[in-house]
Design an enzyme around this catalytic site. Structure first.
Site, short mmCIF file in Angstrom:
data_model
loop_
_atom_site.label_atom_id
_atom_site.label_comp_id
_atom_site.label_asym_id
_atom_site.label_seq_id
_atom_site.Cartn_x
_atom_site.Cartn_y
_atom_site.Cartn_z
NE ARG A 53 32.37 -75.09 -6.51
CZ ARG A 53 31.71 -75.66 -5.34
NH1 ARG A 53 31.48 -76.84 -5.13
NH2 ARG A 53 31.08 -74.52 -4.55
CB ALA A 55 36.00 -70.56 0.57
NE ARG A 90 38.13 -69.64 -8.20
CZ ARG A 90 36.78 -69.93 -7.87
NH1 ARG A 90 36.36 -71.26 -7.38
NH2 ARG A 90 35.77 -69.49 -8.23
CD GLN A 203 29.23 -72.74 -9.07
OE1 GLN A 203 28.34 -72.32 -9.61
NE2 GLN A 203 30.56 -72.07 -8.96
CG ASP A 244 33.46 -67.61 -1.95
OD1 ASP A 244 32.29 -67.87 -1.83
OD2 ASP A 244 34.15 -68.70 -2.19
CG ASN A 254 28.29 -67.39 -1.00
OD1 ASN A 254 29.29 -68.17 -0.91
ND2 ASN A 254 27.07 -67.51 -1.26
#
Ligand code: MRU
Length: 361
Positions: A53, A55, A90, A203, A244, A254
């Site tokens: 994960r 970007a 994604r 995260q 992102d 983001n």
């Protein structure tokens, strides 16, 4: 980055196994495991499940996935289909599209027999490039932390708030938002990081805290809702987050919750800075609120949480009233007006300069 004295990247080509190896982020922080991807489907599955994960890293997994697919079938049709399949994994982080478009431009003109090797070389080149971009972001962001340290008369510590994981685990190495923090720490500036836990997937609590700890950077995990209070109490000197997707005007997608932190920072006169490599720029979009696709992820990410008990046994438990539904938008958009600066590999820029930055592709 070093883990217990050994240097790692978050993704690398494993020659013996003939595949790309990744650090399995679903196992962290309780176990260190690697994951081998040997096909485009493996890559897509790793991206969807969020074993990889962040970007930039998502896009690298896709670059290797495409190269692996061409080993099976290097025809024009397979090239296009595999790229489209990977692109659909994604939707919000634009780095994925940037890398796949770069690869398509590079590979389409080649004869099928040349494509597998060329795609693998390109994936390795893009991974090296990501490391260089992130290192440069670290150097260019460092003066912000030095300035905060000087403004405090070099007393105490520089308190930085970050959201989600924009560290080396989200890139190939160094990270984006965390790169200036590592640079400052390595130069002896006493930094301390407020790590937003970053619900629902945590995260911050699971990954950012882990990698800051590996590097020896002092940090404290806080509930997502604590940031505004800390800012009001003068306990945040600056905010540093990743991105992102950033539009021409600087609107920034983001991890969900970033916008609220930017609002609180604005209200408290605290600098809110976005770190991004130029592959995160989407110059085709302007109005981020209207145009950036926001990923909706499974409600289960909110309803259930996985962790370890005191005996280090892993459990998944429900944390929401049975029967209540949940919604899980995974990103939000922070309007450019709330962002004080963008830290790129070319230096610190204002929103108006974003569209002029030199970039590949
Ligand atoms: O859903 P994730 O974990 O892939 O989201 C990651 C983020 O939002 C990061 O902050 C962003 O990708 C920047 S990574 C350098």
């Amino acid at each position: 980055m070093k883990i217990h004295g050994r240097h790692y990247r978050s993704i690398w080509w494993d020659r013996e196994a003939e595949g790309a190896r990744l650090i399995n982020q679903l196992a962290l922080p309780f176990a260190f495991e690697t994951l081998l991807i040997r096909s485009p489907d493996d890559a897509a599955q790793a991206i969807r499940s969020m074993a990889v994960r962040g970007a930039p890293l998502i896009s690298m997994a896709a670059a290797y996935g495409l190269a692996l697919g061409l080993r099976q079938d290097a025809s024009d049709a397979a090239l296009e289909q595999t790229a489209a399949m990977l692109l659909a994994t994604r939707p919000t982080a634009v780095n994925l599209r940037h890398v796949l478009e770069t690869a398509l431009q590079h590979l389409r003109p080649l004869a099928p027999a040349q494509r597998p090797a060329a795609a693998l070389d390109l994936a390795a080149e893009l991974a090296d490039e990501d490391v260089a971009l992130c290192r440069a972001i670290g150097e260019h962001g460092l003066p912000l932390i030095e300035a905060a340290w000087a403004a405090k008369g070099q007393q105490g510590r520089v308190n930085i708030l970050t959201h989600c994981n924009a560290g080396w685990l989200a890139t190939v190495d160094w990270g984006t938002a965390l790169a200036p923090i590592y640079a400052a720490h390595d130069r002896g500036i006493p930094v301390h990081v407020w790590v937003d836990e970053t619900r629902p997937r945590n995260q911050g609590a699971l990954l950012t805290a882990l990698e800051l700890g590996w590097h020896g950077v002092p940090h404290t995990v806080v509930a997502d809702n604590a940031g505004g209070h800390l800012m009001q109490q003068g306990q945040v000197d600056l905010c540093l987050v990743g991105a992102d997707r950033v539009t021409r005007r600087g609107d920034t997608a983001n991890k969900i919750g970033t916008y609220l932190k930017a609002l609180a920072a604005f209200d408290n006169g605290i600098g809110f800075h976005v770190a991004l490599p130029t592959p995160t720029l989407d110059l085709r979009m302007d109005d981020g609120l209207r145009e950036i696709p926001i990923e909706e992820r499974s409600a289960d990410e909110l309803l259930w949480v996985t962790g370890q008990d005191a005996a280090q046994q892993t459990h998944t438990v429900r944390i929401v009233a049975p029967g209540s539904p949940a919604a899980n938008p995974a990103f939000d958009v922070t309007p450019a007006r709330l962002i004080r600066s963008f830290i790129t590999e070319h230096g610190i820029v204002a929103p108006a300069q974003l569209a002029q930055l030199p970039r590949r592709g």
